[in-house]
Motif scaffolding. Structure first.
Motif, PDB file in Angstrom:
ATOM      1  N   ILE A  81       0.858  -1.181   0.000  1.00  0.00           N
ATOM      2  CA  ILE A  81       0.000   0.000   0.000  1.00  0.00           C
ATOM      3  C   ILE A  81       0.893   1.229   0.000  1.00  0.00           C
ATOM      4  N   ASP A  82       1.095   1.791  -1.175  1.00  0.00           N
ATOM      5  CA  ASP A  82       1.982   2.933  -1.343  1.00  0.00           C
ATOM      6  C   ASP A  82       1.176   4.228  -1.283  1.00  0.00           C
ATOM      7  N   VAL A  83       1.596   5.134  -0.410  1.00  0.00           N
ATOM      8  CA  VAL A  83       0.846   6.372  -0.190  1.00  0.00           C
ATOM      9  C   VAL A  83       1.704   7.566  -0.602  1.00  0.00           C
ATOM     10  N   PRO A  84       1.400   8.158  -1.758  1.00  0.00           N
ATOM     11  CA  PRO A  84       2.138   9.364  -2.169  1.00  0.00           C
ATOM     12  C   PRO A  84       1.886  10.511  -1.194  1.00  0.00           C
ATOM     13  N   TYR A  85       2.803  11.439  -1.180  1.00  0.00           N
ATOM     14  CA  TYR A  85       2.665  12.596  -0.292  1.00  0.00           C
ATOM     15  C   TYR A  85       1.360  13.340  -0.544  1.00  0.00           C
ATOM     16  N   SER A  86       0.982  13.477  -1.808  1.00  0.00           N
ATOM     17  CA  SER A  86      -0.259  14.187  -2.140  1.00  0.00           C
ATOM     18  C   SER A  86      -1.479  13.486  -1.559  1.00  0.00           C
ATOM     19  N   GLU A  87      -1.445  12.150  -1.525  1.00  0.00           N
ATOM     20  CA  GLU A  87      -2.562  11.388  -0.972  1.00  0.00           C
ATOM     21  C   GLU A  87      -2.624  11.547   0.546  1.00  0.00           C
ATOM     22  N   THR A  88      -1.463  11.602   1.178  1.00  0.00           N
ATOM     23  CA  THR A  88      -1.416  11.846   2.616  1.00  0.00           C
ATOM     24  C   THR A  88      -2.070  13.174   2.957  1.00  0.00           C
ATOM     25  N   MET A  89      -1.707  14.220   2.237  1.00  0.00           N
ATOM     26  CA  MET A  89      -2.243  15.546   2.515  1.00  0.00           C
ATOM     27  C   MET A  89      -3.726  15.642   2.178  1.00  0.00           C
ATOM     28  N   THR A  94      -9.409  14.492   7.253  1.00  0.00           N
ATOM     29  CA  THR A  94     -10.357  13.417   7.583  1.00  0.00           C
ATOM     30  C   THR A  94      -9.829  12.548   8.707  1.00  0.00           C
ATOM     31  N   ILE A  95      -8.551  12.236   8.640  1.00  0.00           N
ATOM     32  CA  ILE A  95      -7.940  11.385   9.660  1.00  0.00           C
ATOM     33  C   ILE A  95      -7.872  12.115  10.992  1.00  0.00           C
ATOM     34  N   ILE A  96      -7.565  13.393  10.970  1.00  0.00           N
ATOM     35  CA  ILE A  96      -7.533  14.188  12.199  1.00  0.00           C
ATOM     36  C   ILE A  96      -8.890  14.166  12.879  1.00  0.00           C
ATOM     37  N   GLU A  97      -9.948  14.265  12.097  1.00  0.00           N
ATOM     38  CA  GLU A  97     -11.295  14.248  12.664  1.00  0.00           C
ATOM     39  C   GLU A  97     -11.644  12.876  13.225  1.00  0.00           C
ATOM     40  N   LEU A  98     -11.192  11.818  12.565  1.00  0.00           N
ATOM     41  CA  LEU A  98     -11.482  10.466  13.033  1.00  0.00           C
ATOM     42  C   LEU A  98     -10.768  10.142  14.343  1.00  0.00           C
ATOM     43  N   MET A  99      -9.566  10.654  14.525  1.00  0.00           N
ATOM     44  CA  MET A  99      -8.780  10.275  15.701  1.00  0.00           C
ATOM     45  C   MET A  99      -9.067  11.140  16.922  1.00  0.00           C
ATOM     46  N   ARG A 100      -9.863  12.203  16.776  1.00  0.00           N
ATOM     47  CA  ARG A 100     -10.184  13.049  17.927  1.00  0.00           C
ATOM     48  C   ARG A 100     -10.780  12.226  19.064  1.00  0.00           C
ATOM     49  N   PRO A 101     -10.459  12.561  20.333  1.00  0.00           N
ATOM     50  CA  PRO A 101      -9.811  13.793  20.806  1.00  0.00           C
ATOM     51  C   PRO A 101      -8.275  13.764  20.793  1.00  0.00           C
ATOM     52  N   HIS A 102      -7.667  12.702  20.273  1.00  0.00           N
ATOM     53  CA  HIS A 102      -6.208  12.667  20.185  1.00  0.00           C
ATOM     54  C   HIS A 102      -5.739  13.705  19.172  1.00  0.00           C
ATOM     55  N   ASP A 103      -4.646  14.374  19.489  1.00  0.00           N
ATOM     56  CA  ASP A 103      -4.233  15.474  18.623  1.00  0.00           C
ATOM     57  C   ASP A 103      -2.723  15.658  18.513  1.00  0.00           C
ATOM     58  N   THR A 104      -1.952  14.621  18.854  1.00  0.00           N
ATOM     59  CA  THR A 104      -0.500  14.754  18.752  1.00  0.00           C
ATOM     60  C   THR A 104      -0.023  14.267  17.385  1.00  0.00           C
ATOM     61  N   GLU A 105       1.201  14.671  17.026  1.00  0.00           N
ATOM     62  CA  GLU A 105       1.776  14.227  15.756  1.00  0.00           C
ATOM     63  C   GLU A 105       1.978  12.716  15.761  1.00  0.00           C
ATOM     64  N   LEU A 114      -2.914   3.336   9.882  1.00  0.00           N
ATOM     65  CA  LEU A 114      -4.105   2.517  10.054  1.00  0.00           C
ATOM     66  C   LEU A 114      -5.167   2.849   9.017  1.00  0.00           C
ATOM     67  N   TYR A 115      -5.311   4.121   8.717  1.00  0.00           N
ATOM     68  CA  TYR A 115      -6.324   4.585   7.768  1.00  0.00           C
ATOM     69  C   TYR A 115      -6.106   3.971   6.379  1.00  0.00           C
ATOM     70  N   PHE A 116      -4.882   4.066   5.885  1.00  0.00           N
ATOM     71  CA  PHE A 116      -4.610   3.559   4.544  1.00  0.00           C
ATOM     72  C   PHE A 116      -4.539   2.036   4.525  1.00  0.00           C
ATOM     73  N   ARG A 191     -11.942   3.865  15.641  1.00  0.00           N
ATOM     74  CA  ARG A 191     -12.610   4.910  14.853  1.00  0.00           C
ATOM     75  C   ARG A 191     -12.011   5.026  13.456  1.00  0.00           C
ATOM     76  N   VAL A 192     -10.688   4.937  13.378  1.00  0.00           N
ATOM     77  CA  VAL A 192     -10.025   5.076  12.086  1.00  0.00           C
ATOM     78  C   VAL A 192     -10.306   3.874  11.186  1.00  0.00           C
ATOM     79  N   ILE A 193     -10.200   2.680  11.736  1.00  0.00           N
ATOM     80  CA  ILE A 193     -10.363   1.468  10.933  1.00  0.00           C
ATOM     81  C   ILE A 193     -11.818   1.255  10.521  1.00  0.00           C
TER      82      ILE A 193
END
Length: 281
Positions: A81-89, A94-105, A114-116, A191-193
């Motif tokens: 599963i290859d994820v280009p930088y553009s796909e990450t961005m 969406t991923i930030i919203e799914l993982m809330r309330p966690h908010d660290t890098e 996990l998402y991809f 939540r992510v999966i």
């Protein structure tokens, strides 16, 4: 058709899940190994294949080769599963919203993988025919190696706790990790999966195994001290393995996964590889 897939970085925890799954499932059933690699423009600017040099891809390929050698009866599908930088961005918010309330890098780095992986879209390569094809796993159930580090002393901070305060300090650190695993990990991961309509299962958190691991003496689970197990050649084979999760390493070795058993812990480095491709929030 694969009924299960494994979140597969090629490390000890997931490789052992794969090896034991082989013992439990009929040989005719294929097992998908979902391996995620990210393009990191800060590192890959002069690299022809940015995904093949990612740490998880390197160990993943090594571990699946060992699985195929030790368990030749099984068809192992290594899904790249290859994820280009553009796909990450593109998917970052969406991923930030799914993982809330966690908010660290660090949370974001884990959630990205996990998402991809749960999306399950990648490539299969056939070494015999030198061909590749697009593939999407049909598995609705994903297996995760989460819990192994917390139960069997796999983090560097466990070694540090033992070095500072002996068994008492180690036990306190392990208890802390177990007490917060639901809040720190399980909710975020689910939540992510589940965003992709898949369910995740945690073999290391199985009730029976969990109860046994919690009741077992800590010195049976990890080895942050010099072993005194003599071998016929005068050396201790256990000393060749890292002390973190020593019990799991010995089990992997016994099951024929010698390279996996000797693999050095490097989860943090792998996460930094992903984190490095993210801009400042």
């Amino acid at each position: 058709m694969s009924k299960i897939a494994i979140l597969f970085s090629g490390g000890l925890d997931c490789s052992l899940v794969a090896r034991v799954s082989h013992e439990l499932l009929p040989f005719h059933e294929t097992i998908d190994l979902l391996n995620v690699a990210f393009e990191n423009p800060r590192i890959h600017s002069n690299t022809l294949s940015p995904f093949q040099v990612c740490p998880d891809r390197v160990t993943g390929l090594q571990s699946v080769e060992e699985l195929r050698r030790v368990c030749p009866e099984r068809t192992w599908r290594f899904v790249e599963i290859d994820v280009p930088y553009s796909e990450t961005m593109k998917n970052r918010q969406t991923i930030i919203e799914l993982m809330r309330p966690h908010d660290t890098e660090m949370d974001l780095s884990i959630a990205l993988a996990l998402y991809f992986a749960a999306r399950g879209i990648g490539t299969l390569h056939d070494a015999d025919t030198a061909t590749s094809r697009a593939y999407r796993t049909p598995a609705r159930v994903l297996l995760s190696g989460l819990g192994a580090d917390e139960l069997f002393g796999g983090y560097q901070r466990h070694a540090t706790a033992f070095a500072r305060s002996g068994f008492e300090g180690l036990l306190e650190e392990l208890d802390l990790d177990i007490s917060r695993i639901g809040k720190r990990n399980l909710g975020r991961d689910d939540r992510v999966i589940s965003h992709w309509g898949r369910e995740v299962r945690y073999p290391y958190l199985d009730e029976a195994l969990f109860a046994w691991a919690m009741s077992a003496p800590v010195w049976q689970k990890c080895g942050f001290w010099k072993s005194e197990w003599p071998q016929p050649n005068g050396k201790c084979e256990a000393d060749l393995l890292e002390p973190g999760k020593k019990l799991l390493r010995l089990l992997a070795y016994k099951l024929g996964m010698h390279q996996v058993a000797k693999e050095k812990k490097r989860a943090v480095g792998s996460l930094i590889w992903t984190c490095g491709c993210l801009p400042e929030s």
